[in-house]
Design a protein around this motif. Structure first.
Motif, PDB file in Angstrom:
ATOM      1  N   ASP A 122     -42.010 -39.681 -39.068  1.00  0.00           N
ATOM      2  CA  ASP A 122     -43.081 -39.573 -37.962  1.00  0.00           C
ATOM      3  C   ASP A 122     -42.914 -40.557 -36.783  1.00  0.00           C
ATOM      4  OD1 ASP A 122     -43.543 -41.915 -39.556  1.00  0.00           O
ATOM      5  OD2 ASP A 122     -45.541 -41.866 -39.622  1.00  0.00           O
ATOM      6  N   GLN A 123     -41.846 -41.321 -36.771  1.00  0.00           N
ATOM      7  CA  GLN A 123     -41.612 -42.262 -36.059  1.00  0.00           C
ATOM      8  C   GLN A 123     -40.197 -42.716 -35.689  1.00  0.00           C
ATOM      9  OE1 GLN A 123     -44.101 -45.506 -36.859  1.00  0.00           O
ATOM     10  NE2 GLN A 123     -43.321 -46.097 -38.563  1.00  0.00           N
ATOM     11  N   TYR A 124     -39.722 -43.286 -34.644  1.00  0.00           N
ATOM     12  CA  TYR A 124     -38.512 -43.874 -34.505  1.00  0.00           C
ATOM     13  C   TYR A 124     -38.609 -45.455 -34.170  1.00  0.00           C
ATOM     14  CZ  TYR A 124     -36.885 -39.184 -32.982  1.00  0.00           C
ATOM     15  OH  TYR A 124     -36.623 -37.917 -33.193  1.00  0.00           O
ATOM     16  N   ASP A 143     -46.612 -38.184 -30.257  1.00  0.00           N
ATOM     17  CA  ASP A 143     -47.032 -37.735 -28.930  1.00  0.00           C
ATOM     18  C   ASP A 143     -46.311 -38.850 -27.983  1.00  0.00           C
ATOM     19  OD1 ASP A 143     -47.803 -40.533 -29.741  1.00  0.00           O
ATOM     20  OD2 ASP A 143     -49.880 -40.182 -28.940  1.00  0.00           O
ATOM     21  N   GLY A 144     -45.014 -39.387 -28.544  1.00  0.00           N
ATOM     22  CA  GLY A 144     -44.338 -40.330 -27.629  1.00  0.00           C
ATOM     23  C   GLY A 144     -44.565 -41.577 -27.280  1.00  0.00           C
ATOM     24  N   SER A 145     -45.675 -42.069 -27.806  1.00  0.00           N
ATOM     25  CA  SER A 145     -46.375 -43.375 -27.649  1.00  0.00           C
ATOM     26  C   SER A 145     -45.543 -44.440 -27.885  1.00  0.00           C
ATOM     27  CB  SER A 145     -47.841 -43.559 -28.139  1.00  0.00           C
ATOM     28  OG  SER A 145     -47.891 -43.503 -29.573  1.00  0.00           O
ATOM     29  N   LEU A 146     -45.637 -45.690 -27.072  1.00  0.00           N
ATOM     30  CA  LEU A 146     -44.614 -46.838 -27.400  1.00  0.00           C
ATOM     31  C   LEU A 146     -45.672 -48.050 -27.815  1.00  0.00           C
ATOM     32  CD1 LEU A 146     -42.274 -46.250 -24.332  1.00  0.00           C
ATOM     33  CD2 LEU A 146     -41.847 -45.708 -26.587  1.00  0.00           C
ATOM     34  N   LYS A 147     -44.799 -48.893 -28.792  1.00  0.00           N
ATOM     35  CA  LYS A 147     -45.639 -49.928 -29.365  1.00  0.00           C
ATOM     36  C   LYS A 147     -44.771 -50.993 -29.933  1.00  0.00           C
ATOM     37  CE  LYS A 147     -49.236 -51.200 -32.501  1.00  0.00           C
ATOM     38  NZ  LYS A 147     -50.104 -50.469 -33.691  1.00  0.00           N
ATOM     39  N   SER A 148     -44.944 -52.265 -29.714  1.00  0.00           N
ATOM     40  CA  SER A 148     -43.893 -53.271 -30.317  1.00  0.00           C
ATOM     41  C   SER A 148     -44.569 -53.594 -31.552  1.00  0.00           C
ATOM     42  CB  SER A 148     -43.724 -54.501 -29.375  1.00  0.00           C
ATOM     43  OG  SER A 148     -42.952 -54.112 -28.202  1.00  0.00           O
ATOM     44  N   VAL A 149     -43.654 -53.737 -32.789  1.00  0.00           N
ATOM     45  CA  VAL A 149     -44.265 -54.057 -33.980  1.00  0.00           C
ATOM     46  C   VAL A 149     -43.374 -55.007 -34.705  1.00  0.00           C
ATOM     47  CG1 VAL A 149     -45.149 -51.891 -34.442  1.00  0.00           C
ATOM     48  CG2 VAL A 149     -43.014 -52.149 -35.178  1.00  0.00           C
ATOM     49  N   THR A 178     -43.060 -35.431 -25.661  1.00  0.00           N
ATOM     50  CA  THR A 178     -42.236 -36.393 -24.763  1.00  0.00           C
ATOM     51  C   THR A 178     -40.921 -36.528 -25.333  1.00  0.00           C
ATOM     52  OG1 THR A 178     -44.602 -37.707 -24.544  1.00  0.00           O
ATOM     53  CG2 THR A 178     -42.349 -38.805 -24.219  1.00  0.00           C
ATOM     54  N   TYR A 179     -39.840 -36.913 -24.946  1.00  0.00           N
ATOM     55  CA  TYR A 179     -38.698 -36.905 -25.339  1.00  0.00           C
ATOM     56  C   TYR A 179     -38.052 -38.106 -24.578  1.00  0.00           C
ATOM     57  CZ  TYR A 179     -39.388 -31.949 -26.362  1.00  0.00           C
ATOM     58  OH  TYR A 179     -40.066 -30.805 -26.453  1.00  0.00           O
ATOM     59  N   GLN A 210     -44.006 -33.356 -32.186  1.00  0.00           N
ATOM     60  CA  GLN A 210     -44.659 -32.643 -33.079  1.00  0.00           C
ATOM     61  C   GLN A 210     -46.084 -32.495 -32.858  1.00  0.00           C
ATOM     62  OE1 GLN A 210     -44.673 -35.637 -36.576  1.00  0.00           O
ATOM     63  NE2 GLN A 210     -42.594 -35.662 -36.676  1.00  0.00           N
ATOM     64  N   ALA A 211     -46.721 -32.805 -31.631  1.00  0.00           N
ATOM     65  CA  ALA A 211     -47.758 -32.541 -31.340  1.00  0.00           C
ATOM     66  C   ALA A 211     -47.930 -31.016 -30.817  1.00  0.00           C
ATOM     67  CB  ALA A 211     -48.573 -33.310 -30.140  1.00  0.00           C
TER      68      ALA A 211
END
Length: 746
Positions: A122-124, A143-149, A178-179, A210-211
């Motif tokens: 579900d994520q990269y 959905d291609g959203s970005l986040k720092s974890v 989104t790509y 996936q959306a």
């Protein structure tokens, strides 16, 4: 450049839109533009933001007595401006901005040079394994959203796919998905002043779509068609990047910073003008801010999402070149006597009007031309560094910059090439050489003026060398271009026409010396950029040569290689490597390396624009025309015909999608733009060709049987008539049978 502060409005020295808006912190008042239109001020950026950015629609804090000043930079076109307004900007504010940037440099994370990609369901997850970042970048596959974890997710027994990547080029949003584009392999092609330069060997598109499963059938179909265009991105040639230096700027433009900003993220580095008292809009070295040049930033549009999310360690500027893409990097090392000479050739392709050979011709209404390429030739020997820059433009104006440097710095000339700066097109229609069409010829003087004004601001004086024919279809272009140039000709803008085909023919390219005799005074009078051993400027390049033919490929490359050779000889004489009157021809090994360098340079630029190697390349490579070269030119000409007619339309759509010339989210009539007209449903070139050949074969077979039965003669006439009818239909609707772009039609 346009700068607004309060009620004052000035236009600056760069072709981008700058706006300075003054208001107290957290203010909610509106500002009024010069047209009287009220606009809400932009939200203040967080205090951690740096004073300068070069990407469009970015605001930069400007410290001044408790009030905030923001500089907005966008890529909209602006016209000329009085430079007195720039001089009125207090020098203390500039110095304050400089000190603010210095103070925050140490807090900025450096660019990630090597990363590990974790692919979960579900994520990269992108991990910086070079220590540039302590966190992970999460990219949602939904959905291609970005986040720092701070840590990797726990998926139990599920084993993610893990591999190394070398850069994140950017993100691209389509209809529903989104790509992400990542660099999966790189090749070190050399170093530039001690900094390694890399070429992109392979790219990969990571789908975050996936959306799409919850979208409508029509949206899914459009998504699939647009996604197919992205495959062209993985095949894009000539992409280069560096983790440490800005490849979009030539040596002369990057010299003169009041401070060094190496600790800043590469995309946020800025350079202040050396001397504010010389802020002259017509001087190439008087830019108020000299930042990474968005003209040559190949992934400018795709980086915007990363910039909005403040992901500085992952923002990697990429250029393609020898154009087309934004940079071409080649070099060689050879001996002249006991001296070792390093020669580097860099080409930067402009993205303002980028595209393929037949679908991006001439200029747009703003004066931006197709196939605009800035070429820089750098020489290093005995601590001397010499740089020469040329520009190619698709029938536009070539510019020439000359810069010499002593000791560790640079002696640097520059030139440009570009398409003819007129509104014209040459639409493929199955003929070998489609006719030229001049669009709105009454606007030609204005378009030419805008184009050369932009060159004048960027490079200084301009010498335009026009290589097209004076007769035939090219003759009409030449007449309109020459007439428009007469209206703007001055001491700072000169025009020289040289009928390449009439004077040089197909074999006598040595006659280019006649052209050199016409422009040598310009090259000498406009000097070059010269630094002494201490890095202090002794002289400055004041002009550039702009070269064009029709494609700005074959004739242009032969001409620019000749100019580059003459400049290199003068540079080596200045350095004491060559004696007075001595030429490169006296040193066989060096001469051969130089020819190969320019031949490869021309081939790379030609491949990016036309799909094939350059014609007439054997002269550049060997110094004379050869039988193999003539045969190769014939094969390349046939291949160009095929690619231009049956492949480049789809390729043009992919280019427009990658560079943001066509934005899916704001486009209208998307469905109709991807569907052909009614006639096109019946215009399949392979099927039509097969029917013609079948009809001709049946006609021949029936004709052979006619001596036994007269009815076969009638049947033969019927088959031949059908074949001729199909051929007539193909000729009348030739444009419908060709592969055409569907998205952006400027």
């Amino acid at each position: 450049m346009r700068i607004e502060s309060g009620a004052a409005c000035w236009r600056g020295t760069v072709g981008y839109h700058y706006k300075v808006v003054k208001f107290p912190a957290n203010a909610t008042t509106t500002t009024t533009t010069t047209t009287g239109e009220a606009r809400s001020p932009p939200p203040p950026p967080p205090p951690s933001d740096l004073p300068f950015r070069f990407f469009r629609n970015r605001y930069i804090p400007w410290p001044s007595n408790g009030r905030r000043h923001f500089l907005r930079i966008s890529t909209s076109r602006a016209s000329s401006l009085p430079h007195k307004a720039l001089r009125s900007i207090p020098k203390t504010r500039v110095l304050a901005a400089s000190r603010a940037m210095k103070k925050e440099q140490e807090l900025q994370p450096k660019l990630c040079t090597k990363m590990r990609l974790w692919e979960f369901s579900d994520q990269y997850m992108i991990e910086a394994i070079d220590g540039a970042s302590n966190s992970y970048l999460m990219i949602s596959r939904v959905d291609g959203s970005l986040k720092s974890v701070d840590e990797l997710p726990d998926y139990g027994a599920t084993s993610p796919r893990i591999r190394n990547i070398f850069g994140l080029i950017g993100m691209l949003k389509l209809v529903a998905g989104t790509y992400a584009l990542v660099i999966t392999n790189r090749e070190c092609v050399g170093s530039h002043f001690g900094y390694p330069i890399f070429k992109v060997s392979s790219l990969q598109i990571l789908p975050c779509n996936q959306a799409v499963s919850s979208s409508t059938a029509e949206q899914n179909k459009l998504e699939s068609e647009l996604k197919g265009l992205l495959s062209a991105a993985e095949k894009t040639p000539g992409l280069y990047f560096s983790y440490e230096i800005d490849l979009t700027l030539s040596l002369q433009r990057s010299h003169g910073s009041r401070y060094e900003s190496k600790n800043l993220p590469l995309w946020r580095q800025a350079i202040l003008a050396t001397q504010l008292q010389y802020l002259d809009p017509c001087s190439p070295s008087s830019l108020f801010l000299v930042q990474a040049d968005p003209r040559f930033l190949w992934n400018n549009y795709m980086l915007e999402v990363l910039i909005d999310n403040k992901l500085d360690p992952y923002i990697l500027p990429v250029i393609q070149g020898n154009i087309l893409s934004f940079l071409r990097y080649q070099s060689f090392q050879a001996n002249i006597g006991k001296q070792i000479v390093d020669v580097i050739l860099i080409a930067r392709r402009c993205t303002r009007r980028t595209g393929t050979r037949m679908w991006r011709r001439g200029a747009d209404a703003e004066g931006y031309t197709a196939n605009f390429v800035e070429t820089e030739q750098i020489v290093q020997c005995n601590g001397f560094t010499a740089s020469f820059v040329q520009v190619w433009e698709h029938l536009s104006f070539p510019t020439f910059m000359f810069m010499v440097d002593i000791s560790i710095k640079a002696f640097m000339p520059t030139s440009v090439r570009g398409s003819i700066p007129l509104l014209w097109k040459q639409i493929v229609d199955l003929t070998y050489k489609p006719s030229f069409e001049i669009v709105r010829p009454e606007e030609a003087p204005q378009v030419v003026q805008r184009h050369f004004l932009d060159l004048r601001r960027t490079y200084g004086s301009v010498l335009a060398v026009d290589l097209i024919n004076k007769h035939g279809g090219e003759g009409r272009l030449n007449q309109v271009f020459a007439n428009a140039m007469q209206k703007i000709a001055s001491d700072e803008i000169r025009y020289v026409h040289f009928d390449f085909h009439r004077i040089c023919g197909h074999i006598h390219f040595e006659r280019l010396s006649l052209l050199y005799d016409q422009i040598v005074d310009f090259l000498k009078s406009h000097r070059y950029f010269l630094l002494d051993v201490k890095g202090e400027k002794l002289e400055e390049q004041q002009g550039i040569v702009r070269t064009n033919c029709v494609d700005c490929l074959d004739r242009t490359n032969v001409t620019q290689s000749m100019i580059g050779r003459r400049i290199l000889e003068s540079q080596l004489q200045r350095m004491g490597i060559l004696g007075n009157g001595e030429t490169i021809d006296n040193h066989v090994g060096f001469d051969e390396s130089f020819k190969i360098l320019w031949a490869d340079h021309g081939d790379d630029i030609s491949i990016q624009y036309s799909g094939t190697a350059a014609l007439k390349g054997d002269f550049v490579r060997h110094g004379k025309r050869t039988i193999n070269g003539v045969i190769g030119d014939g094969c390349n000409a046939l291949l160009r015909y095929y690619l231009n007619n049956f492949c480049d339309g789809t390729k043009q759509d992919a280019i427009d999608l990658l560079h943001g010339h066509y934005i899916v989210a704001v486009s209208r009539g998307l469905t109709s733009s991807l569907k052909g007209e009614a006639v096109e449903a019946w215009t399949s070139f392979p099927i039509a060709s097969a029917l013609v050949l079948t009809g001709m074969m049946l006609a021949a077979m029936s004709l052979r049987q006619a001596q036994h039965d007269w009815r076969h003669l009638l049947l033969s006439a019927v088959w031949a008539g059908l074949s001729l009818g199909i051929m007539a239909f193909m000729k009348a609707n030739g444009r419908k049978f060709c592969n055409r772009p569907r998205l952006h039609k400027p």
